[in-house]
Scaffold this active site. Sequence first.
Site, short mmCIF file in Angstrom:
data_model
loop_
_atom_site.label_atom_id
_atom_site.label_comp_id
_atom_site.label_asym_id
_atom_site.label_seq_id
_atom_site.Cartn_x
_atom_site.Cartn_y
_atom_site.Cartn_z
N HIS A 185 0.66 -1.17 0.02
CA HIS A 185 -0.09 -0.01 -0.11
C HIS A 185 0.92 1.35 0.06
O HIS A 185 2.03 1.15 0.53
CB HIS A 185 -1.06 0.06 1.16
CG HIS A 185 -1.92 1.17 1.25
ND1 HIS A 185 -1.65 2.34 1.56
CD2 HIS A 185 -3.39 0.82 0.71
CE1 HIS A 185 -2.76 3.22 1.52
NE2 HIS A 185 -3.79 2.26 0.83
N GLU A 238 -4.59 1.88 -7.11
CA GLU A 238 -5.00 3.01 -6.30
C GLU A 238 -4.04 4.18 -6.71
O GLU A 238 -2.78 4.20 -6.17
CB GLU A 238 -4.74 2.64 -4.73
CG GLU A 238 -5.78 1.63 -4.25
CD GLU A 238 -5.65 1.39 -2.87
OE1 GLU A 238 -6.72 1.55 -2.24
OE2 GLU A 238 -4.37 1.29 -2.11
#
Length: 266
Positions: free
Chosen positions: A106, A181
């Site tokens: 992430h 993302e």
Amino acid sequence: MSAATATAPLTIGVSLKMYFSHARTLEWAAAVADIARNHPAVQSGAVELFVIPTFPSLVPVGAVLEGTPVLLGAQDLAWADEGAFTGEVSGTELREIGVDLVEIAHAERRSLFHETDDEVAGKVHAAFRNHLRPLICVGETEQAADGGTTAAVAEVTAQLDRFVSTAVADRIAGPVIVAYEPVWAIGAPQPAPDAHIVAVLAGIEQHLATRPELAGSVVIYGGSAGPGLLTRGAGRIGGLFLGRFAHDPEAIRTILDEAEQLGARA
């Protein structure tokens, strides 16, 4: 649409990051479990639903989800399986307690904790060898000035290749969930433009079609994802990785209702 995702259901997931207390996490998980037990999109298999709480909540959340098809995910793992690694959690232990998948790479881990490509690749390897499905986050840091997607696709597929390289070399790779993302859209009031999302997801899917060792992988969108995006994507978005929008369990129901209207990707 690529062969890698042509028969996949929509994949919907939520990471709670570090927003909730333990008590609130269990309350939230119980509400999500109740929704999953009764929602036709989940019960039919049209949607694969996963939740990712904090480490201390994994075991009790797993108990709350028992009897539902909801998958349990962890927010990170160590690249090692055992040893003197204070504060780390191994894939071996995660698998032992019933975790199904693990989030890796992430943008917050990369920026705040300075995870390198080699460390990420080691974590992906650890997930595969412990039979955990890697949920690999990829995304470009800056939006192209001209709004083009070619550079974004090139950047994120190169990230993916680097992250799976060690596992591929050892011939233990398999299906992954790729969460696209764009870093510039995480936490933003609005997601990236629909056309951008669809184009980059398609580019990732096309790249996966050239990687048979990752056959069965799916590609989903994160980065301020919310209601309406699946519908606007008209079957070209394989799923959503939800954040704060899903702190209200009823928001998850809204997304599942939308997914039910679309049906499984055909």
